[in-house]
Design a protein around this motif. Structure first.
Motif, PDB file in Angstrom:
ATOM      1  N   MET A  85      -1.595  10.994  16.761  1.00 49.23           N
ATOM      2  CA  MET A  85      -2.363  12.038  16.092  1.00 49.23           C
ATOM      3  C   MET A  85      -3.012  11.502  14.820  1.00 49.23           C
ATOM      4  N   ALA A  86      -2.595  10.335  14.398  1.00 42.92           N
ATOM      5  CA  ALA A  86      -3.177   9.582  13.285  1.00 42.92           C
ATOM      6  C   ALA A  86      -2.770   8.137  13.518  1.00 42.92           C
ATOM      7  N   HIS A  87      -3.453   7.204  12.880  1.00 42.20           N
ATOM      8  CA  HIS A  87      -3.157   5.789  13.104  1.00 42.20           C
ATOM      9  C   HIS A  87      -2.423   5.142  11.928  1.00 42.20           C
ATOM     10  N   GLY A  88      -1.999   5.950  11.023  1.00 40.62           N
ATOM     11  CA  GLY A  88      -1.177   5.541   9.898  1.00 40.62           C
ATOM     12  C   GLY A  88      -0.916   6.792   9.088  1.00 40.62           C
ATOM     13  N   ALA A  89       0.049   6.729   8.176  1.00 33.64           N
ATOM     14  CA  ALA A  89       0.401   7.932   7.431  1.00 33.64           C
ATOM     15  C   ALA A  89       0.796   7.586   6.007  1.00 33.64           C
ATOM     16  N   LEU A  90       0.477   8.496   5.105  1.00 33.52           N
ATOM     17  CA  LEU A  90       0.920   8.400   3.714  1.00 33.52           C
ATOM     18  C   LEU A  90       2.156   9.270   3.553  1.00 33.52           C
ATOM     19  N   GLY A  91       3.252   8.650   3.120  1.00 30.66           N
ATOM     20  CA  GLY A  91       4.502   9.370   2.907  1.00 30.66           C
ATOM     21  C   GLY A  91       5.054   9.110   1.530  1.00 30.66           C
ATOM     22  N   THR A  92       6.253   9.601   1.305  1.00 31.07           N
ATOM     23  CA  THR A  92       6.954   9.353   0.047  1.00 31.07           C
ATOM     24  C   THR A  92       8.363   8.885   0.366  1.00 31.07           C
ATOM     25  N   ASP A  93       9.001   8.271  -0.627  1.00 26.12           N
ATOM     26  CA  ASP A  93      10.344   7.729  -0.413  1.00 26.12           C
ATOM     27  C   ASP A  93      11.129   7.813  -1.711  1.00 26.12           C
ATOM     28  N   THR A  94      12.082   8.753  -1.745  1.00 25.70           N
ATOM     29  CA  THR A  94      12.962   8.937  -2.896  1.00 25.70           C
ATOM     30  C   THR A  94      14.359   8.428  -2.585  1.00 25.70           C
ATOM     31  N   GLY A  95      14.760   8.591  -1.320  1.00 22.62           N
ATOM     32  CA  GLY A  95      16.043   8.078  -0.865  1.00 22.62           C
ATOM     33  C   GLY A  95      15.963   7.656   0.586  1.00 22.62           C
ATOM     34  N   GLY A  96      14.728   7.335   1.025  1.00 24.29           N
ATOM     35  CA  GLY A  96      14.549   6.894   2.404  1.00 24.29           C
ATOM     36  C   GLY A  96      13.494   7.651   3.180  1.00 24.29           C
ATOM     37  N   SER A  97      12.690   8.461   2.522  1.00 20.70           N
ATOM     38  CA  SER A  97      11.819   9.400   3.235  1.00 20.70           C
ATOM     39  C   SER A  97      10.661   8.768   3.986  1.00 20.70           C
ATOM     40  N   CYS A  98      10.346   7.501   3.739  1.00 21.76           N
ATOM     41  CA  CYS A  98       9.444   6.757   4.634  1.00 21.76           C
ATOM     42  C   CYS A  98      10.245   6.010   5.692  1.00 21.76           C
ATOM     43  N   ARG A  99      11.366   5.422   5.287  1.00 25.94           N
ATOM     44  CA  ARG A  99      12.108   4.528   6.164  1.00 25.94           C
ATOM     45  C   ARG A  99      12.927   5.253   7.213  1.00 25.94           C
ATOM     46  N   ILE A 100      13.532   6.374   6.888  1.00 22.97           N
ATOM     47  CA  ILE A 100      14.362   7.093   7.856  1.00 22.97           C
ATOM     48  C   ILE A 100      13.520   7.636   9.016  1.00 22.97           C
ATOM     49  N   PRO A 101      12.408   8.350   8.749  1.00 17.92           N
ATOM     50  CA  PRO A 101      11.570   8.788   9.879  1.00 17.92           C
ATOM     51  C   PRO A 101      11.031   7.615  10.698  1.00 17.92           C
ATOM     52  N   ALA A 102      10.729   6.499  10.020  1.00 16.33           N
ATOM     53  CA  ALA A 102      10.281   5.318  10.764  1.00 16.33           C
ATOM     54  C   ALA A 102      11.377   4.831  11.706  1.00 16.33           C
ATOM     55  N   ALA A 103      12.608   4.754  11.196  1.00 17.15           N
ATOM     56  CA  ALA A 103      13.735   4.288  12.008  1.00 17.15           C
ATOM     57  C   ALA A 103      14.011   5.224  13.176  1.00 17.15           C
ATOM     58  N   TYR A 104      13.952   6.520  12.945  1.00 17.70           N
ATOM     59  CA  TYR A 104      14.255   7.505  13.989  1.00 17.70           C
ATOM     60  C   TYR A 104      13.165   7.597  15.062  1.00 17.70           C
ATOM     61  N   ASN A 105      11.969   7.060  14.755  1.00 15.59           N
ATOM     62  CA  ASN A 105      10.855   7.187  15.691  1.00 15.59           C
ATOM     63  C   ASN A 105      10.319   5.855  16.186  1.00 15.59           C
ATOM     64  N   GLY A 106      10.965   4.757  15.812  1.00 16.12           N
ATOM     65  CA  GLY A 106      10.585   3.468  16.353  1.00 16.12           C
ATOM     66  C   GLY A 106       9.302   2.888  15.808  1.00 16.12           C
ATOM     67  N   ILE A 107       8.979   3.197  14.538  1.00 21.55           N
ATOM     68  CA  ILE A 107       7.810   2.611  13.894  1.00 21.55           C
ATOM     69  C   ILE A 107       8.253   1.906  12.611  1.00 21.55           C
ATOM     70  N   VAL A 108       7.293   1.515  11.778  1.00 18.98           N
ATOM     71  CA  VAL A 108       7.578   0.777  10.548  1.00 18.98           C
ATOM     72  C   VAL A 108       7.317   1.676   9.345  1.00 18.98           C
ATOM     73  N   GLY A 109       8.223   1.645   8.377  1.00 20.28           N
ATOM     74  CA  GLY A 109       8.043   2.403   7.147  1.00 20.28           C
ATOM     75  C   GLY A 109       8.364   1.533   5.951  1.00 20.28           C
ATOM     76  N   PHE A 110       7.572   1.646   4.896  1.00 19.51           N
ATOM     77  CA  PHE A 110       7.730   0.779   3.736  1.00 19.51           C
ATOM     78  C   PHE A 110       7.910   1.580   2.463  1.00 19.51           C
ATOM     79  N   LYS A 111       8.930   1.173   1.677  1.00 17.00           N
ATOM     80  CA  LYS A 111       9.149   1.726   0.334  1.00 17.00           C
ATOM     81  C   LYS A 111       8.790   0.644  -0.685  1.00 17.00           C
ATOM     82  N   PRO A 112       7.709   0.835  -1.448  1.00 23.25           N
ATOM     83  CA  PRO A 112       7.297  -0.187  -2.410  1.00 23.25           C
ATOM     84  C   PRO A 112       8.125  -0.144  -3.684  1.00 23.25           C
TER      85      PRO A 112
END
Length: 450
Positions: A169-196
Motif C-alpha cells: 500500500m506504500a513502498h516505505g513508511a515514516l514511523g517513530t521509535d521510543t521503545g521499539g515502535s519502528c523495529r517491533i512492527p518490522a520484526a512482526y511483519n518480516g520487513i526492516v525497521g531502523f531506529k536512528p
C-alpha cells in the motif's frame, strides 16, 4: 505476502520509463481500497487527490530531467503522529479530533517531499504511540502479515506503517521509535525497521511520547531502502551503501536481560542466525552487560515515557480521559506520581548508563539480539485480556527499549525463513554508529535467512 520491489528497483523503473509515478500511486491506492485487504484498518486517512497530483508533478519533472531525486514519485506512508499541512494530527486517538489542522509539515515530512516522495496517507498506530502491540480500539487493528486467517497483532506503535509496506500500500513508511515502535512492527511483519541516533533527526512536528527517548525512523523492505530514507530524514547525502563482509565482524550477544524468557521459536531462529554468521567468519562473543539491569530500575515507576507523556497530556486527559484507550491512559497516568526529584534522578542515572554502556560496547562492531522476545500474539487473545496484553507488551518492548535507553541506534532484520513465523534480529550500537549498523546489516541480511 506478495513479492514487492525495493526503492532502488522502483527508481530504476522510473528512470528507464518502465513505470510512472502516477501508476505507482494508483497501484498503492488500489491495494488500500481492496475490500479483501487491510487498507481500511491500516490507514486513518488516504490523501488520494493530493497523492495523484504530486505523482503527476513528479512525472512532469522527470520528463524535463528536473526530478528532485531518482526516488521522486515513489509513494510512502506517514504515521498519524506527524503534522501534514492542512490535516489534523490525531496520533491514533479520537481525543484530538477537534484540533486545528497543521499549518506546516513536520520537518521530516517536508524533507521526504523535497526528495520527491509522494505522501499517500496517514497510517494507523497505537493511540499516542503507547505500546509495542499495535491494537487500536478507535480505528481498528490491522492484521499482521503472519497467518492472516487467524489474525496476529501487527506490532506497535507504528502498526499501520509496517502493514502498509508489507502489503504494497506504500513502498516505505515514516514511523517513530521510543521503545521499539519502528523495529517491533518490522520484526512482526518480516520487513526492516531502523531506529536512528536520536540527535540526527529533528523531532519537531510530531506528537511526543517521551522527548528523552523518541526518535523518528523508516520501515521498508531492505536495509538499503531504510538507509536511503534515513539519509533523507537526516538531511544527509544519499551515499551508496557498502555492505561489510561477514568475515571479521565483531558481534556481541548480550546475555543480560536480552535473552531472558525468549519464545521457543525466537530462540531457535536467533541461534540459527548466529550459527550461520559464525560459519561465515563472524566473531560472535556472548558478554554480560550488567548496565542493562539498570534499565528496569530507572523505569520502575513508569520511566521517562510516563513522566513526559503525563506532562504533555495532563490537561487533555483531564477533559477527555474517557475517550482514551484505557490501556493507554493508565500508563500515562503513572506519570502523575513521578516527582521532580524522581525525574532528575532518572536523567542522572541514564547519563551514567549511556557512558558505561558505550565503554563496554567499544570493542565490538555491534550488539546482536532478538528484536522482540516473543512472536506476534493473536489479536483475539489480547483484545479483552488486560493481563495477557500487559505480559505480551513487556516482552515485545523489552529488548528494543534497552537501545533507546542507551541513546543508541539499531536495525531489525527479518531472520526467519519463508513460511516461518516472523522473527527479527536486531543489530545495535552506541549513538553515532548509524552508518556502521547499516553496513553490517547490508552484509548479513540475505545470509541470515538461509
Amino acid at each position: 505476502m506478495i513479492s514487492l520491489p525495493t526503492l532502488a528497483t522502483l527508481a530504476d523503473d522510473l528512470t528507464k520509463g518502465r513505470t510512472t509515478a502516477r501508476k505507482l500511486v494508483e497501484e498503492c491506492l488500489a491495494r488500500i481500497a481492496d475490500s479483501n485487504g487491510e487498507g481500511q484498518r491500516t490507514f486513518i486517512h488516504v490523501d488520494r487527490d493530493a497523492a495523484l497530483a504530486a505523482a503527476d508533478a513528479m512525472d512532469i519533472l522527470r520528463k524535463a530531467n528536473a526530478a528532485p531525486s531518482r526516488f521522486a514519485g515513489i509513494p510512502l506512508s506517514v504515521k498519524d503522529l506527524f503534522d501534514i499541512t492542512g490535516q489534523v494530527t490525531r496520533a491514533g486517538s479520537r481525543a484530538l479530533d477537534d484540533s486545528a489542522p497543521a499549518e506546516v509539515d513536520a520537518p521530516v515530512v517536508a524533507r521526504l517531499r523535497r526528495a520527491g516522495f509522494v505522501v499517500i496517507g496517514r497510517t494507523n498506530m497505537t493511540e499516542f504511540a503507547y505500546s509495542g502491540i499495535g491494537i487500536n480500539p478507535h480505528y481498528g487493528t490491522p492484521k499482521g502479515a503472519w497467518n492472516r486467517s487467524v489474525g496476529h497483532v501487527p506490532g506497535g506503535s507504528s502498526s499501520g506503517a509496517a502493514v502498509s509496506v508489507v502489503d504494497g500500500m506504500a513502498h516505505g513508511a515514516l514511523g517513530t521509535d521510543t521503545g521499539g515502535s519502528c523495529r517491533i512492527p518490522a520484526a512482526y511483519n518480516g520487513i526492516v525497521g531502523f531506529k536512528p541516533t536520536q540527535r540526527r533527526i529533528p523531532l519537531d512536528g510530531g506528537v511526543p511520547l517521551s522527548t528523552t527517548l523518541d526518535s523518528y525512523g523508516p520501515l521498508a523492505r531492505s536495509v538499503t531502502c531504510c538507509a536511503v530514507l534515513d539519509a533523507v530524514l537526516a538531511n544527509e547525502p544519499i551515499i551508496p551503501l557498502q555492505a561489510r563482509p561477514i568475515r571479521g565482524m565483531r558481534l556481541a550477544v548480550p546475555t543480560t536481560v536480552a535473552l531472558d524468557e525468549l519464545d521457543g521459536t525466537v530462540a531457535r531462529t536467533f541461534d540459527r542466525a548466529m550459527d550461520t554468521l559464525s560459519r561465515q567468519g563472524a566473531s560472535i562473543v556472548r558478554i554480560e552487560v550488567p548496565e542493562f539491569l539498570d534499565v528496569g530500575i530507572i523505569g520502575a515507576k513508569g520511566g521517562f515515557a510516563a513522566a513526559e507523556s503525563f506532562a504533555w497530556h495532563r490537561f487533555l486527559i483531564t477533559s477527555k480521559g474517557d475517550i482514551y484507550d484505557s490501556r493507554v491512559s493508565a500508563r500515562i497516568l503513572r506519570g502523575e506520581a513521578i516527582t521532580a526529584a524522581d525525574y532528575i534522578e532518572m536523567l542522572n542515572a541514564r547519563r551514567s548508563l549511556i557512558a558505561r554502556t558505550a565503554a563496554r560496547l567499544a570493542p565490538y562492531d555491534a550488539l546482536v539480539m532478538p528484536t522482540a522476545a516473543n512472536t506476534p500474539p493473536r489479536i483475539a487473545d489480547l483484545a479483552e485480556d488486560d493481563k495477557a496484553f500487559a505480559a505480551a507488551n513487556i516482552l515485545s518492548l523489552r529488548n528494543c527499549t534497552l537501545i533507546n535507553m542507551i541513546d543508541g541506534c539499531a536495525i531489525s532484520l527479518p531472520a526467519h525463513r519463508e513460511g516461518e513465523v516472523p522473527v527479527g534480529l536486531m543489530l545495535a550500537a552506541a549513538g553515532g554508529a548509524d552508518r556502521r549498523i547499516f553496513e553490517l546489516a547490508a552484509g548479513m541480511e540475505d545470509l541470515i535467512r538461509v
